[in-house]
Write an enzyme that holds these catalytic residues in place. Sequence first.
Site, PDB file in Angstrom:
ATOM      1  N   LYS A 239      26.715   6.991  26.327  1.00 54.32           N
ATOM      2  CA  LYS A 239      27.371   8.006  25.502  1.00 54.32           C
ATOM      3  C   LYS A 239      28.874   8.019  25.788  1.00 54.32           C
ATOM      4  O   LYS A 239      29.300   7.752  26.915  1.00 54.32           O
ATOM      5  CB  LYS A 239      26.821   9.401  25.821  1.00 54.32           C
ATOM      6  CG  LYS A 239      25.396   9.675  25.394  1.00 54.32           C
ATOM      7  CD  LYS A 239      25.002  11.084  25.812  1.00 54.32           C
ATOM      8  CE  LYS A 239      23.569  11.426  25.437  1.00 54.32           C
ATOM      9  NZ  LYS A 239      23.416  11.604  23.987  1.00 54.32           N
ATOM     10  N   ARG A 313      12.218  10.891  22.913  1.00 53.34           N
ATOM     11  CA  ARG A 313      10.974  10.624  22.180  1.00 53.34           C
ATOM     12  C   ARG A 313      10.084   9.657  22.959  1.00 53.34           C
ATOM     13  O   ARG A 313       8.865   9.680  22.811  1.00 53.34           O
ATOM     14  CB  ARG A 313      11.300  10.077  20.789  1.00 53.34           C
ATOM     15  CG  ARG A 313      11.954   8.729  20.764  1.00 53.34           C
ATOM     16  CD  ARG A 313      12.612   8.387  19.439  1.00 53.34           C
ATOM     17  NE  ARG A 313      13.779   9.204  19.191  1.00 53.34           N
ATOM     18  CZ  ARG A 313      14.536   9.116  18.097  1.00 53.34           C
ATOM     19  NH1 ARG A 313      14.228   8.234  17.157  1.00 53.34           N
ATOM     20  NH2 ARG A 313      15.588   9.892  17.943  1.00 53.34           N
TER      21      ARG A 313
END
Length: 460
Positions: A239, A313
């Site tokens: 990120k 996820r």
Amino acid sequence: MSLPSGFVSAASVADALPLHVVTRDTLAAWRATQAPAVGAWLDAQGFEGASFSAVTLPAADGGIAGAVIGVTDVLDPFAYGHAPFALPARAWSLATALSPEAHAALQLGWGLGSYRFDRYRTPLRVPAQLAIEPPQGDVLDQLIACVRVRDLVNTPTEHMGPDQLEQVACEIAERFGAHIEVVSGEDLLTHNFPAIHAVGRASHRAPRLIALRWGDESHPHVAIVGKGVCFDTGGLDLKPADGMRNMKKDMGGAAHAIALAELVMARKLPLRITLLVPAVENAIGPNAFRPGEVIATRQGLSVEIDNTDAEGRVILCDALTYAAERKPGLLLDFATLTGAARIALGPDLPALYSNDEAVAQQWIEAGVAQRDPLWRMPLWRPYLRYLASNVADIANGGPSKMAGSITAAVYLDRFVPPTQKWAHLDVYSWNDADRPGRPAGGEAQGLRGAYALLKRHAGV
């Protein structure tokens, strides 16, 4: 029961001042019951009963005779959230006749407005105190649950990693007589939780699955799953700095799940609950999982890693599979899953997905009644095409920027049996800036509505 910050036992104070609550519609009727000087004072202050307004009333001796606050929706807890710091820091006693529901909203909102995260610094001032008659039970337990979420999310990862999440769960289990089991490190592979292991293996703090079980076997079974990514660097798909800054909050789903389970146990709802928290740190290291790798899952599906920053996820798919194996009557999961949900709905509206119309409608209705809103999004399975892989059964992402929140939800749906009633909440868990009752930092969203949903599921 000890009272949270912002409250004092009415029996312990003799000098609590009267607090009046008005709306724009009720202001005139209330003013008619007051001395003319009160009306003149309110006019001088420009008080019109607007939202988040407050004014103290003068006494003849130069002191304070009382106060009046303005609200819009008397059933919205956040309508009262400004009062604890808008009023002088002393005890106040409600002097307005409110319905039981509005009175509960006042107490909850007062507690939420009194909250300040004080682990590392002392707040500049203490909140005003609302004098109440303890025990208040349900309202204060809901407040404690909301504070639990805020505290867990606000705590930096240094002090809130996978091991600390486990400690919190163990303390709760001991308090309520629940059974707890933790599978960590290489044991995740032995016990067939390979996806959780893959995401968390690069951290110096071992990944783990925390499982808490509580309740009578004869009661309806509910499984509650929370995403516990205690810090998310993005992994090798790193990120940027601004995207990583607040990633201590990426365990917000776990915070919600833990708080909801704790609330169910505190209120002794006739439910049997299974709490599952896959707790990891998505770190960078020599053995970090890589883009292009194919990892195994508990369900047996192979997953190609398109992006290591879509890790939530991946850990949830093992936890959801395990939860569904227990065949609960209802399966809920909470996760700070996608920025796409925030782009679509903003920070205040969690995105709700469900494979069951009745469950979705009940949670929406509960959210409306509790003033704890969420917004249903379509579980549009044709978008699985965005997760197609040439080498595995499914990918955890893809090149398309379309429908990011929906594709994340349909990925999770792939690991939930069609017969399993399931709802997924993509929640922000955060306030970007201070607002009345909502200090900047961690926030509980959808929690009170979920609690009302579970009360209905339990038949109470």
